[in-house]
Design an enzyme around this catalytic site. Structure first.
Site, PDB file in Angstrom:
ATOM      1  N   GLU A  10      -3.765   7.805  -3.760  1.00 50.46           N
ATOM      2  CA  GLU A  10      -4.360   7.389  -5.046  1.00 50.46           C
ATOM      3  C   GLU A  10      -5.800   7.903  -5.109  1.00 50.46           C
ATOM      4  O   GLU A  10      -6.485   7.906  -4.086  1.00 50.46           O
ATOM      5  CB  GLU A  10      -4.381   5.851  -5.134  1.00 50.46           C
ATOM      6  CG  GLU A  10      -3.000   5.234  -5.244  1.00 50.46           C
ATOM      7  CD  GLU A  10      -3.055   3.705  -5.184  1.00 50.46           C
ATOM      8  OE1 GLU A  10      -4.148   3.113  -5.306  1.00 50.46           O
ATOM      9  OE2 GLU A  10      -1.997   3.089  -4.983  1.00 50.46           O
TER      10      GLU A  10
ATOM     11  N   HIS B 178      -1.230   0.656  -9.526  1.00 53.53           N
ATOM     12  CA  HIS B 178      -1.853  -0.264  -8.562  1.00 53.53           C
ATOM     13  C   HIS B 178      -2.520  -1.440  -9.289  1.00 53.53           C
ATOM     14  O   HIS B 178      -3.711  -1.686  -9.139  1.00 53.53           O
ATOM     15  CB  HIS B 178      -2.867   0.486  -7.684  1.00 53.53           C
ATOM     16  CG  HIS B 178      -3.297  -0.288  -6.475  1.00 53.53           C
ATOM     17  ND1 HIS B 178      -3.802   0.300  -5.337  1.00 53.53           N
ATOM     18  CD2 HIS B 178      -3.327  -1.625  -6.213  1.00 53.53           C
ATOM     19  CE1 HIS B 178      -4.126  -0.613  -4.448  1.00 53.53           C
ATOM     20  NE2 HIS B 178      -3.840  -1.814  -4.957  1.00 53.53           N
TER      21      HIS B 178
ATOM     22  N   ARG C 296       0.861  -1.178   0.000  1.00 59.44           N
ATOM     23  CA  ARG C 296       0.000   0.000   0.000  1.00 59.44           C
ATOM     24  C   ARG C 296       0.899   1.229   0.000  1.00 59.44           C
ATOM     25  O   ARG C 296       1.955   1.252   0.669  1.00 59.44           O
ATOM     26  CB  ARG C 296      -0.889   0.034   1.252  1.00 59.44           C
ATOM     27  CG  ARG C 296      -2.111  -0.875   1.187  1.00 59.44           C
ATOM     28  CD  ARG C 296      -3.149  -0.390   0.167  1.00 59.44           C
ATOM     29  NE  ARG C 296      -4.328  -1.244   0.095  1.00 59.44           N
ATOM     30  CZ  ARG C 296      -4.503  -2.241  -0.770  1.00 59.44           C
ATOM     31  NH1 ARG C 296      -3.564  -2.540  -1.653  1.00 59.44           N
ATOM     32  NH2 ARG C 296      -5.613  -2.945  -0.793  1.00 59.44           N
TER      33      ARG C 296
HETATM   34  N1  LIG Z   1      -0.589  -3.906  -5.411  1.00 60.76           N
HETATM   35  C1  LIG Z   1      -1.588  -4.749  -5.436  1.00 60.76           C
HETATM   36  O1  LIG Z   1      -2.258  -4.893  -6.437  1.00 60.76           O
HETATM   37  C2  LIG Z   1      -1.885  -5.583  -4.222  1.00 60.76           C
HETATM   38  C3  LIG Z   1      -2.512  -6.827  -4.413  1.00 60.76           C
HETATM   39  C4  LIG Z   1      -2.756  -7.608  -3.295  1.00 60.76           C
HETATM   40  C5  LIG Z   1      -2.423  -7.159  -2.023  1.00 60.76           C
HETATM   41  N2  LIG Z   1      -1.842  -5.943  -1.882  1.00 60.76           N
HETATM   42  C6  LIG Z   1      -1.451  -5.455  -0.532  1.00 60.76           C
HETATM   43  O2  LIG Z   1      -0.518  -6.373   0.002  1.00 60.76           O
HETATM   44  C7  LIG Z   1      -0.819  -6.568   1.363  1.00 60.76           C
HETATM   45  C8  LIG Z   1      -0.297  -7.925   1.807  1.00 60.76           C
HETATM   46  O3  LIG Z   1      -1.062  -8.957   1.210  1.00 60.76           O
HETATM   47  P1  LIG Z   1      -1.037 -10.437   1.817  1.00 60.76           P
HETATM   48  O4  LIG Z   1      -2.038 -11.208   1.058  1.00 60.76           O
HETATM   49  O5  LIG Z   1       0.346 -10.983   1.860  1.00 60.76           O
HETATM   50  O6  LIG Z   1      -1.548 -10.149   3.284  1.00 60.76           O
HETATM   51  P2  LIG Z   1      -1.389 -11.085   4.544  1.00 60.76           P
HETATM   52  O7  LIG Z   1      -2.307 -10.560   5.576  1.00 60.76           O
HETATM   53  O8  LIG Z   1      -1.507 -12.525   4.140  1.00 60.76           O
HETATM   54  O9  LIG Z   1       0.134 -10.849   5.017  1.00 60.76           O
HETATM   55  C9  LIG Z   1       0.614  -9.642   5.504  1.00 60.76           C
HETATM   56  C10 LIG Z   1       1.803  -9.939   6.407  1.00 60.76           C
HETATM   57  O10 LIG Z   1       2.388  -8.702   6.803  1.00 60.76           O
HETATM   58  C11 LIG Z   1       2.819  -8.866   8.152  1.00 60.76           C
HETATM   59  N3  LIG Z   1       3.030  -7.586   8.803  1.00 60.76           N
HETATM   60  C12 LIG Z   1       2.129  -6.788   9.446  1.00 60.76           C
HETATM   61  N4  LIG Z   1       2.748  -5.716   9.962  1.00 60.76           N
HETATM   62  C13 LIG Z   1       4.058  -5.828   9.658  1.00 60.76           C
HETATM   63  C14 LIG Z   1       5.214  -5.015   9.912  1.00 60.76           C
HETATM   64  N5  LIG Z   1       5.155  -3.871  10.612  1.00 60.76           N
HETATM   65  N6  LIG Z   1       6.405  -5.427   9.409  1.00 60.76           N
HETATM   66  C15 LIG Z   1       6.508  -6.569   8.705  1.00 60.76           C
HETATM   67  N7  LIG Z   1       5.456  -7.394   8.470  1.00 60.76           N
HETATM   68  C16 LIG Z   1       4.242  -7.014   8.922  1.00 60.76           C
HETATM   69  C17 LIG Z   1       1.712  -9.699   8.788  1.00 60.76           C
HETATM   70  O11 LIG Z   1       2.154 -10.315   9.981  1.00 60.76           O
HETATM   71  C18 LIG Z   1       1.410 -10.695   7.678  1.00 60.76           C
HETATM   72  O12 LIG Z   1       2.160 -11.886   7.800  1.00 60.76           O
HETATM   73  C19 LIG Z   1      -2.348  -6.427   1.442  1.00 60.76           C
HETATM   74  O13 LIG Z   1      -2.771  -6.045   2.742  1.00 60.76           O
HETATM   75  C20 LIG Z   1      -2.633  -5.370   0.431  1.00 60.76           C
HETATM   76  O14 LIG Z   1      -2.628  -4.109   1.072  1.00 60.76           O
HETATM   77  C21 LIG Z   1      -1.555  -5.140  -2.947  1.00 60.76           C
HETATM   78  O1  LIG Z   2      -5.800  -5.539  -1.916  1.00 57.35           O
HETATM   79  C1  LIG Z   2      -5.884  -5.983  -3.049  1.00 57.35           C
HETATM   80  O2  LIG Z   2      -6.388  -7.103  -3.295  1.00 57.35           O
HETATM   81  C2  LIG Z   2      -5.334  -5.203  -4.211  1.00 57.35           C
HETATM   82  O3  LIG Z   2      -4.706  -4.053  -3.792  1.00 57.35           O
HETATM   83  C3  LIG Z   2      -6.357  -5.014  -5.290  1.00 57.35           C
HETATM   84  O4  LIG Z   2      -5.825  -5.537  -6.467  1.00 57.35           O
HETATM   85  C4  LIG Z   2      -6.699  -3.571  -5.503  1.00 57.35           C
HETATM   86  O5  LIG Z   2      -7.511  -3.433  -6.621  1.00 57.35           O
HETATM   87  P1  LIG Z   2      -8.817  -2.500  -6.560  1.00 57.35           P
HETATM   88  O6  LIG Z   2      -9.691  -3.095  -5.535  1.00 57.35           O
HETATM   89  O7  LIG Z   2      -8.367  -1.141  -6.153  1.00 57.35           O
HETATM   90  O8  LIG Z   2      -9.370  -2.574  -7.927  1.00 57.35           O
END
Ligand SMILES: NC(=O)c1ccc[n+]([C@@H]2O[C@H](COP(=O)([O-])OP(=O)(O)OC[C@H]3O[C@@H](n4cnc5c(N)ncnc54)[C@H](O)[C@@H]3O)[C@@H](O)[C@H]2O)c1
Ligand SMILES: O=C(O)[C@H](O)[C@H](O)COP(=O)(O)O
Length: 384
Positions: free
Chosen positions: A239, A256, A210
């Site tokens: 964003e 994103h 994020r």
């Molecule tokens: N760019 C994109 O399109 C996209 C897509 C999917 C997810 N995401 C983001 O990625 C994040 C992670 O996804 P995920 O499925 O792995 O989530 P998840 O909940 O499975 O894993 C997140 C991990 O981060 C750890 N964490 C929390 N605070 C922390 C800290 N201060 N330092 C280090 N680790 C810490 C947690 O313990 C956990 O193991 C989501 O929350 C979302 O915001 C972005």
């Molecule tokens: O958290 C997620 O799953 C991702 O950040 C996701 O891909 C964001 O996409 P949006 O919901 O903004 O279309």
């Protein structure tokens, strides 16, 4: 029953068409008036779901077809008896492939013959970071895991975790934490001036978690100072009103979309369909797989003459090459702030179909066992 749903959720009719009436809305501008008479609300990450939006409405179930939940006031929903479901892991593999594709480009930029010479620090080792670690491990990379919440919870029984500073010492640092603003491990501006000062010219920082996990003012300043690291951003503070100067200064800038493979999006819809079905006491009959079309590119063939590293990067980039998204975002940065914000959302809404490595069959003629293993580790299907 009325289902109010973000128009950018794919396959709404296929999954929810027989449950009730579907009202499609623009998730970014959703107003209380548009949800007042809804029973079920389905959102993506761009809708702030809180008291302001829902108070006085009929909504009894909220689903987000995303992994992240920082846009939802979970405590308010719970206090008001509104059931909630997210889609954990739905697009984790898409993000993993985004990072792998960035790594392959970075190795090329650095002139490395073997990309696995890079050490990778993963900050946040959940569905995305854990999936990435497993993939990199199979590919022979040195991987350092940083996840204080998991380290505390799992102690000796978990994998070896390192401190944030140790992770920041790797050639590549990639962020996969959720955005949290409270608690001992809050991630808001986790990467600030101090952390950025530890990164130098031979390092790559990737943020596909994020935007607010990185202090972008500090990052902009660091990118103007000597010995700046290379930076890749998929997510941004504020964003869709992202900072065009930051776009200019980073190596790869994407809107994103790291999680935007078709598989990832459709799995997100499927997971929320399952949750809604459970909530309504309906049988779960539909599966994401039945709605995935044939990919445009289904097969690639390499002969024994193929250079191994090149074969791998060709296949990987045939599935996903972040430079195309980078080029589109840079073009979209012309114009005033409103035009830029609209363009950011348009790039996301009109995102081209992108398929994961598992949709591509690789034929390897006369190849080594190690190349076959590498392709398998990447998630490709092999046809030998
Ligand atoms: N760019 C994109 O399109 C996209 C897509 C999917 C997810 N995401 C983001 O990625 C994040 C992670 O996804 P995920 O499925 O792995 O989530 P998840 O909940 O499975 O894993 C997140 C991990 O981060 C750890 N964490 C929390 N605070 C922390 C800290 N201060 N330092 C280090 N680790 C810490 C947690 O313990 C956990 O193991 C989501 O929350 C979302 O915001 C972005
Ligand atoms: O958290 C997620 O799953 C991702 O950040 C996701 O891909 C964001 O996409 P949006 O919901 O903004 O279309």
């Amino acid at each position: 029953m009325l289902i109010v749903a973000d128009e950018n959720i794919p396959l709404l009719d296929s999954f929810f068409g027989d449950m009730g009436e579907i009202r499609r809305v623009n998730g970014r501008d959703l107003s209380p008036g548009e949800v007042r008479d809804a029973d079920i609300l389905l959102v993506r990450s761009v809708t702030r779901v809180d008291q302001r939006l829902l108070e006085g409405s009929r909504v009894r179930f909220v689903g987000t077809t995303t992994i992240g939940t920082d846009h939802v006031d979970l405590a308010w929903l719970e206090a008001n008896g509104i059931r909630f479901s997210a889609a954990p892991g739905c697009n984790a593999n898409s993000v993993v492939e985004y990072v792998l594709s960035v790594l392959s480009l970075y190795a090329e930029r650095r002139g490395l013959a073997d990309w696995s010479d890079l050490s990778v620090g993963i900050i946040g080792v959940g569905n995305v970071g854990g999936g990435l670690a497993a993939r990199l491990d199979r590919l022979g990379f040195t991987v350092r895991l940083c996840d204080p919440p998991r380290a505390e919870r799992e102690g000796e029984s978990g994998p070896e975790f390192v401190s944030l500073d140790e992770a920041l010492a790797c050639d590549v640092v990639t962020l996969h934490t959720p955005l949290t603003r409270e608690g001992p491990h809050a991630t808001h501006h986790l990467i600030g001036e101090r952390e950025l000062s530890r990164l130098g010219a031979g390092q790559l920082l990737i943020n596909s978690g994020r935007g607010e996990v990185v202090d972008s003012a500090a990052l902009k300043a660091r990118l103007q100072a000597p010995q700046a690291p290379t930076v890749v951003l998929d997510v941004w503070e504020r964003e869709p009103r992202i900072d065009p100067e930051l776009v200019e200064r980073v190596w790869l800038a994407t809107p994103h979309i790291a999680g935007y493979s078709l598989e990832g999006k459709v799995q997100g819809t499927e997971m929320i369909y399952q949750a809604v079905s459970r909530f309504l006491g309906l049988p779960v009959r539909k599966k994401a797989g039945q709605f995935l079309p044939e990919p445009a590119l289904s097969k690639m063939s390499f002969t024994g003459a193929a250079d191994e590293g090149r074969a791998l990067s060709l296949a990987l980039r045939a599935c996903y090459d972040p430079r195309q998204d980078d080029a589109r975002l840079r073009l979209a940065m012309a114009g005033d702030a409103e035009a830029r914000a609209a363009a950011f959302d348009r790039l996301r809404r009109d995102y081209p179909v992108r398929r994961e490595c598992s949709s591509l069959k690789i034929q390897l003629k006369g190849s080594s066992r190690s190349l076959q293993d590498t392709f398998r580790a990447m998630g490709f299907k092999l046809k030998i």
